[in-house]
Motif scaffolding. Structure first.
Motif, PDB file in Angstrom:
ATOM      1  N   ALA B 114       0.848  -1.189   0.000  1.00  0.00           N
ATOM      2  CA  ALA B 114       0.000   0.000   0.000  1.00  0.00           C
ATOM      3  C   ALA B 114       0.883   1.238   0.000  1.00  0.00           C
ATOM      4  O   ALA B 114       2.034   1.184   0.413  1.00  0.00           O
ATOM      5  N   GLY B 115       0.329   2.361  -0.466  1.00  0.00           N
ATOM      6  CA  GLY B 115       1.035   3.635  -0.336  1.00  0.00           C
ATOM      7  C   GLY B 115       0.965   4.086   1.112  1.00  0.00           C
ATOM      8  O   GLY B 115       0.160   3.581   1.891  1.00  0.00           O
ATOM      9  N   LYS B 116       1.818   5.026   1.497  1.00  0.00           N
ATOM     10  CA  LYS B 116       1.866   5.373   2.926  1.00  0.00           C
ATOM     11  C   LYS B 116       0.595   6.068   3.391  1.00  0.00           C
ATOM     12  O   LYS B 116       0.212   5.967   4.537  1.00  0.00           O
ATOM     13  N   GLU B 117      -0.069   6.793   2.509  1.00  0.00           N
ATOM     14  CA  GLU B 117      -1.338   7.422   2.857  1.00  0.00           C
ATOM     15  C   GLU B 117      -1.998   7.888   1.565  1.00  0.00           C
ATOM     16  O   GLU B 117      -1.366   7.891   0.514  1.00  0.00           O
ATOM     17  N   THR B 118      -3.278   8.272   1.662  1.00  0.00           N
ATOM     18  CA  THR B 118      -3.909   8.891   0.501  1.00  0.00           C
ATOM     19  C   THR B 118      -3.792  10.386   0.674  1.00  0.00           C
ATOM     20  O   THR B 118      -3.697  10.871   1.807  1.00  0.00           O
ATOM     21  N   ILE B 119      -3.816  11.110  -0.447  1.00  0.00           N
ATOM     22  CA  ILE B 119      -3.695  12.560  -0.322  1.00  0.00           C
ATOM     23  C   ILE B 119      -5.046  13.216  -0.097  1.00  0.00           C
ATOM     24  O   ILE B 119      -5.123  14.418   0.031  1.00  0.00           O
ATOM     25  N   ASN B 120      -6.138  12.435  -0.055  1.00  0.00           N
ATOM     26  CA  ASN B 120      -7.411  13.083   0.286  1.00  0.00           C
ATOM     27  C   ASN B 120      -7.748  12.928   1.774  1.00  0.00           C
ATOM     28  O   ASN B 120      -7.988  13.888   2.456  1.00  0.00           O
ATOM     29  N   TYR B 121      -7.696  11.697   2.298  1.00  0.00           N
ATOM     30  CA  TYR B 121      -8.095  11.554   3.699  1.00  0.00           C
ATOM     31  C   TYR B 121      -6.922  11.323   4.647  1.00  0.00           C
ATOM     32  O   TYR B 121      -7.097  11.303   5.859  1.00  0.00           O
ATOM     33  N   ASN B 122      -5.725  11.192   4.101  1.00  0.00           N
ATOM     34  CA  ASN B 122      -4.499  11.197   4.892  1.00  0.00           C
ATOM     35  C   ASN B 122      -4.546  10.309   6.133  1.00  0.00           C
ATOM     36  O   ASN B 122      -4.067  10.683   7.192  1.00  0.00           O
ATOM     37  N   GLY B 123      -5.137   9.122   6.019  1.00  0.00           N
ATOM     38  CA  GLY B 123      -5.319   8.288   7.195  1.00  0.00           C
ATOM     39  C   GLY B 123      -4.140   7.396   7.535  1.00  0.00           C
ATOM     40  O   GLY B 123      -3.936   7.045   8.691  1.00  0.00           O
ATOM     41  N   SER B 124      -3.362   6.997   6.547  1.00  0.00           N
ATOM     42  CA  SER B 124      -2.240   6.059   6.749  1.00  0.00           C
ATOM     43  C   SER B 124      -2.694   4.791   7.453  1.00  0.00           C
ATOM     44  O   SER B 124      -1.981   4.278   8.308  1.00  0.00           O
ATOM     45  N   SER B 125      -3.883   4.326   7.169  1.00  0.00           N
ATOM     46  CA  SER B 125      -4.414   3.223   7.965  1.00  0.00           C
ATOM     47  C   SER B 125      -4.643   1.928   7.211  1.00  0.00           C
ATOM     48  O   SER B 125      -4.641   0.849   7.812  1.00  0.00           O
ATOM     49  N   VAL B 126      -4.878   2.016   5.893  1.00  0.00           N
ATOM     50  CA  VAL B 126      -5.375   0.841   5.172  1.00  0.00           C
ATOM     51  C   VAL B 126      -4.394  -0.333   5.237  1.00  0.00           C
ATOM     52  O   VAL B 126      -4.799  -1.462   5.488  1.00  0.00           O
ATOM     53  N   GLY B 127      -3.117  -0.069   5.072  1.00  0.00           N
ATOM     54  CA  GLY B 127      -2.126  -1.155   5.106  1.00  0.00           C
ATOM     55  C   GLY B 127      -2.174  -1.922   6.417  1.00  0.00           C
ATOM     56  O   GLY B 127      -2.300  -3.150   6.450  1.00  0.00           O
ATOM     57  N   ALA B 128      -2.112  -1.178   7.525  1.00  0.00           N
ATOM     58  CA  ALA B 128      -2.110  -1.835   8.837  1.00  0.00           C
ATOM     59  C   ALA B 128      -3.436  -2.532   9.107  1.00  0.00           C
ATOM     60  O   ALA B 128      -3.478  -3.602   9.727  1.00  0.00           O
ATOM     61  N   LEU B 129      -4.509  -1.934   8.650  1.00  0.00           N
ATOM     62  CA  LEU B 129      -5.816  -2.584   8.822  1.00  0.00           C
ATOM     63  C   LEU B 129      -5.835  -3.933   8.100  1.00  0.00           C
ATOM     64  O   LEU B 129      -6.293  -4.940   8.652  1.00  0.00           O
ATOM     65  N   ILE B 130      -5.319  -3.942   6.870  1.00  0.00           N
ATOM     66  CA  ILE B 130      -5.298  -5.196   6.102  1.00  0.00           C
ATOM     67  C   ILE B 130      -4.465  -6.235   6.853  1.00  0.00           C
ATOM     68  O   ILE B 130      -4.873  -7.396   7.014  1.00  0.00           O
ATOM     69  N   ALA B 131      -3.304  -5.800   7.365  1.00  0.00           N
ATOM     70  CA  ALA B 131      -2.458  -6.725   8.120  1.00  0.00           C
ATOM     71  C   ALA B 131      -3.224  -7.271   9.324  1.00  0.00           C
ATOM     72  O   ALA B 131      -3.128  -8.452   9.667  1.00  0.00           O
ATOM     73  N   GLY B 132      -4.002  -6.394   9.962  1.00  0.00           N
ATOM     74  CA  GLY B 132      -4.809  -6.819  11.102  1.00  0.00           C
ATOM     75  C   GLY B 132      -5.843  -7.858  10.703  1.00  0.00           C
ATOM     76  O   GLY B 132      -5.986  -8.893  11.351  1.00  0.00           O
ATOM     77  N   PHE B 133      -6.545  -7.580   9.609  1.00  0.00           N
ATOM     78  CA  PHE B 133      -7.576  -8.524   9.156  1.00  0.00           C
ATOM     79  C   PHE B 133      -6.973  -9.870   8.759  1.00  0.00           C
ATOM     80  O   PHE B 133      -7.544 -10.921   9.035  1.00  0.00           O
ATOM     81  N   LEU B 134      -5.834  -9.826   8.097  1.00  0.00           N
ATOM     82  CA  LEU B 134      -5.248 -11.059   7.570  1.00  0.00           C
ATOM     83  C   LEU B 134      -4.314 -11.731   8.580  1.00  0.00           C
ATOM     84  O   LEU B 134      -3.861 -12.847   8.368  1.00  0.00           O
TER      85      LEU B 134
END
Lengths: 593, 246, 149
Positions: B114-134
């Motif tokens: 994943a990229g480090k964050e999106t430039i719209n919502y700047n959450g930096s969360s999706v990567g770690a969330l995916i790791a959490g789910f998987l």
């Protein structure tokens, strides 16, 4: 695309349906992605090193061309089988536009992909194409085009370079001197025009630098495009294998002319790209520069310039892509009729040679206007070599000179129109007679039609009548001496240019309104009306000057009354229209149409 | 090795941001959408490099969004990705990550970048969330990545330095600057984009725990104030009353 | 109910961002009447005192050298455990390398709403918490409402 077949030059006598033209609002996702790649290349690889390019750092331009080649930018028009992208003509115009913003690099690229590559692509035999085109498309080999000589510029067929067959019949020996050769300093492949024995017409040869017998003068010191390599090239007993004769003996002049048709519309495209960037810089500066405690973009004098830059660019763009699609359609029709693609491409474009010449003039003069007013908007900084307008201003100027000077192109516009009329390809006589009859008849007083565009369409129709009136009068009065009356020809050419561009702009906005609704095209409507308003006044002046020069007495008076009638407008608030345009530009902080 | 690159569709960096519907929605009109730069420059380009060096056999793009974001997926194809998946739905980072994770679980990927964050919502969360789910290991803000066999070697910036991390595949990472250089898609890639397979999948669970109640524009950068170098009193005064930093 | 805050020791000191996070948590506690519990990993007595001063009512001091390796799955498990024993409704992280890695993982584990990068104190609105954060790379802010606890 078009539902009815359009012929070149026919705009003078025929009304066009807005739905039949291509407008830039119709670019598809893939085309826009290609444009973005070109824009990114210019932004990332060219603009940051403009000073180094202009100092002609050794090896820099060739390496830039190789980078462009890796991205596929040098092979857009080249068929896939020969290592290119096989894109259609209109798409190649879009990439040309985007790369046109690259200053000297743009010149190097377009010389390579246009006059450098196309003669071989369109006139070469299979062996020649297979040998040269893939390496030209990839940028491994760089190409130049050797037509102009010290004593033969606009009169290209008068060249003195000679080609003599060797006794064994295996080689031609080339001797002569060529001038103003773009990419000459690093080219590997030279397309050279020379006369075999005492031929009347030129022949063309593909010459590899490796053949030997080629020497170069130092780089020319030029006003602008300083990064573009421009050399004199000398051929001294240069030994060219007979199989490197391009096309047939004495076919060189035709090659040169046909390639120039393509070069002209491409130049218009490139000029649009340069103009848009220069306009954006002007707008940004006007928004940033504070005087009397306000950004200078708040002042009407500056807004006038910003608006006028945009109006002319939008107009030039409308006409350029309209003609490009007409060419594209003509090419497809010829292919459908059984013609081979390369030949069909040349023929299709040749059909619209009048339009190509119009666009070359209009595109280059728009760029010059935008650059000139850009300097003015920058004020003192405009004259500083530290600020961008300096280079824009110097580099734009060549566009009015190469690919046929704008004067030669104006002569060609009228010459080609009249020749087509003589040959019966273009029925000017009928409509001209109608106009003549209208002059002595009773003026019509029809009810004004106030539906959208009705008034503007009427104006455009009248512009055409103004041309027929003026040109018809000139032909009748001056007969065969017309070709010597260049001032009159310039007048008529200017009327034709303004009419074609004004009509194209109107058709584009009409089509936009049909796509998006009138409410969201308010600014574009202001642009179209503004352009038509100015065009109308120009047509009056050009027509008047022409008529006054060759007619007299009652006949002159009657013609002037007719011309006045055909250029009569309702009051139009040009200031308000330009304010509308300027405000949109200022809010977006860039050229935004 | 199969690589999955989750991508976002975001407004162009130069976009003028505005809001609609009483400031409750982002106003999409007149906005050009692009492939989120961090997903593109860092994650996707590095994934392509791994493919070009023969270490990855396939790079798949995955995007959770509506049909209007497909041009952005095709931009990813133009850059070289082999195929793509669009999960038809919209939601917050949790929602997006859960959808991606479900797809990844079913289809088996060795590396999710994943990229480090999106430039719209700047959450930096999706990567770690995916790791959490998987329940995969996760390396955040990686600046370098190489893979040998099933071992990934990464670098990440930490307070006052960088650390080198080794992790076993399957692995989720978020990619930061340094991972790769921005690429310009070439003409061939662009022309190939329309021929690459794009699968559309319906969204699964609808767990969306957050939503935006309202937006507001940030106060713009104020203009520079020039103070004479001999006038320190004025500087001190301004720092106190206007900048409120002393 | 309690509010859990993750704190981090770096180079012998409690990170400034961690102290801010504790302070942030205590502000939420003021509004909601909850109490603040801080998690301190391998902290010494003075560091624990410092965290307390910043506003933590209770400190869970975890001594485990493995947790200093910044392995986020172990950290996530530790915080998850703490959240369960403390019956935490809100968990606060600072928005840094560890926070960015652990908070989302935890969110996935606990099925909890996540707002990353809050810039202002939250507002309680019925059952949901409203938090402000920067969006569009600083060009705007958004008020997020979180609907889980």
């Amino acid at each position: 695309m078009s539902t009815t077949k359009t012929k070149g030059g026919e705009f003078l006598i025929k009304e066009t349906n807005a739905q039949d033209i291509f407008i830039p609002e119709q670019w598809n996702e893939e085309q826009l992605m290609m444009k973005k790649t070109c824009d990114d290349f210019i932004d990332q690889e060219v603009l940051p090193i403009l000073d180094r390019i202009d100092s002609q750092e050794v090896g820099l331009m060739p390496s830039l061309m190789e980078k462009a080649g890796e991205l596929g930018l040098l092979g857009v028009s080249v068929p896939e089988a020969l290592g290119g992208m096989g894109a259609d003509f209109v798409t190649s115009m879009l990439t040309t536009e985007a790369l046109g913003a690259g200053y000297s690099a743009a010149v190097a690229f377009s010389a390579h992909t246009g006059i450098g590559t196309l003669p071989i692509l369109y006139y070469g035999n299979e062996e020649q194409k297979k040998k040269y085109i893939p390496k030209l498309a990839s940028g491994e080999w760089k190409a130049c085009y050797c037509l102009t000589e010290p004593s033969s510029g606009s009169d290209a067929n008068s060249g003195k370079t000679t080609a003599k067959l060797t006794a064994d019949g295996k080689h031609y020996i080339l001797n002569g001197q060529k001038m103003w050769i773009t990419n000459g300093g690093f080219a590997d492949i030279f397309t050279v025009f020379a006369k075999i024995d005492d031929d009347k017409n030129l022949s063309a040869f593909i010459v590899e630098k490796e053949f030997g017998g080629i020497s170069l003068n130092p780089e020319e010191h030029k006003m602008g495009i300083k990064g573009s390599s421009t050399r004199q090239v000398f051929f001294n007993e240069c030994k060219v294998p007979v199989e490197n004769l391009l096309s047939e003996r004495e076919n060189g002049f035709k090659i040169a002319v046909n390639i120039l048709n393509i070069g002209r519309i491409k130049l218009a495209g490139a000029a649009i790209g340069g103009s848009k960037r220069a306009a954006t810089q002007s707008i940004k500066y006007a928004n940033e520069r504070i005087q009397f405690e306000r950004p200078i973009s708040k002042y009407g004098a500056i807004r006038y310039k910003l608006a006028e830059q945009a109006i002319r660019i939008f107009a030039s763009e409308s006409a350029t892509y309209r003609a490009s699609q007409n060419m594209e359609d003509a090419i497809h029709e010829l292919i459908a009729g059984g013609m081979e693609k390369a030949k069909a491409t040349l023929k299709g474009i040749e059909q619209f040679a009048v339009e190509a010449a119009i666009l070359k003039v209009h595109g280059s003069e728009t760029l010059d206007y935008v650059a000139d007013e850009g300097v003015q908007i920058y004020g003192g900084m405009g004259y500083s070599a530290e600020a961008p307008m300096d280079r824009i201003y110097r580099d734009s100027r060549i566009n009015r000179i190469f690919e046929g000077t704008n004067e030669i192109n104006r002569l060609l516009i009228v010459d080609m129109i009249l020749k087509r009329a003589m040959k019966g390809e273009l029925d000017l006589m009928g409509p001209a007679q109608k106009v003549a009859n209208e002059l002595v008849g009773i003026p019509e007083f029809s009810e004004p039609d106030d539906t959208l565009f009705a008034y503007e369409k009427k104006l455009i129709a009248n512009f055409k009548k103004a041309i027929l009136l003026t040109a018809g009068g000139a032909v009748q009065k001056l007969m065969t001496s017309l070709s010597k009356e260049q001032e009159v020809i310039m007048n008529i050419a200017n009327m034709a240019i303004e009419t074609y561009v004004a009509e194209s702009t109107l058709l584009r906005v009409e089509k936009m309104v049909s796509m998006k609704g009138e409410a969201s095209c308010e600014v574009q409507l202001a642009i179209a009306r503004s352009y038509i308003n100015s065009a109308c006044d120009k047509i009056w002046i050009e027509g008047k000057e022409a008529l006054n020069s060759f007619a007299e007495g009652d006949e002159l008076r009657m013609m002037l009354i007719g011309l006045k009638r055909y250029t009569k407008q309702e009051p139009f608030n040009a200031k308000a229209a330009r304010q509308t345009v300027a405000q949109a530009l200022i809010a977006e902080n860039k050229y935004c149409f | 090795m199969k690589i999955l690159v989750p991508i976002s569709n975001v407004p162009d960096t130069t976009s003028k941001i505005s809001f609609a519907n009483n400031d409750t929605e982002f106003n999409k009109s007149g906005i050009t959408f692009i492939l989120n730069p961090y997903d593109e420059w860092y994650a996707l380009v590095r994934a392509m490099e791994l493919k070009e060096s023969g270490k990855a056999e396939k790079v798949t793009l995955i995007h959770v969004g509506l049909a209007d974001s497909e041009p952005t997926i095709r931009k990813g194809f133009a850059l070289g990705a082999d195929d793509g998946v669009r999960i038809d739905g919209e939601g917050d980072a949790y929602f997006v990550a859960e959808q991606v994770s479900n797809y990844a679980k079913e289809n088996g990927y060795d590396l999710i970048m994943a990229g480090k964050e999106t430039i719209n919502y700047n959450g930096s969360s999706v990567g770690a969330l995916i790791a959490g789910f998987l329940d995969y290991p996760f390396v955040s803000l990686a600046t370098k990545l190489d893979v040998e066999g099933t071992t990934a070697t990464l670098e990440q910036d930490i307070d006052g330095g960088t650390q080198i991390v080794e992790a076993q595949l399957p692995l989720v990472i978020s990619c930061a600057k340094g991972m790769a250089e921005q690429r310009i898609p070439n003409m061939k890639g662009i022309m190939a984009a329309r021929t690459k397979p794009l699968t559309i999948v319906a969204a699964g669970q609808n767990n969306n725990f957050t939503n935006v109640k309202s937006f507001a524009l940030s106060a713009g950068r104020t203009t520079c104030k020039m103070i004479d170098e001999n006038n320190m009193d004025e500087l001190v005064q301004l720092l106190h009353t206007e900048a409120k930093v002393i | 109910m309690s509010i859990l805050v993750y704190t981090e020791i770096n180079k012998g000191k409690v990170k400034k961002a961690s102290l801010e996070a504790v302070n942030y948590a205590s502000k939420i506690a003021e509004i909601t009447g909850a109490s603040v519990t801080a998690i301190a990993i391998n902290a010494d007595a003075s560091q624990i005192e410092e965290i307390g001063k910043a506003g933590a009512k209770k400190i869970l001091s975890i001594k485990n050298e493995e947790l200093t390796s910044l392995d986020n799955s172990l950290l996530t498990a530790a915080v998850e455990q703490a959240a369960k024993t403390e019956n935490a409704k809100v968990i606060i992280f600072s928005f840094d390398l560890v926070g960015k890695a652990v908070a989302p993982r935890l969110s996935a584990k606990l099925k909890a709403g996540l707002v990353a990068g809050a810039v202002d104190y939250p507002v309680v609105n019925g059952a949901s918490l409203e938090v402000k954060k920067n969006v569009f790379s600083g060009k705007a802010t958004a008020i997020y409402s979180i609907n889980t606890s």
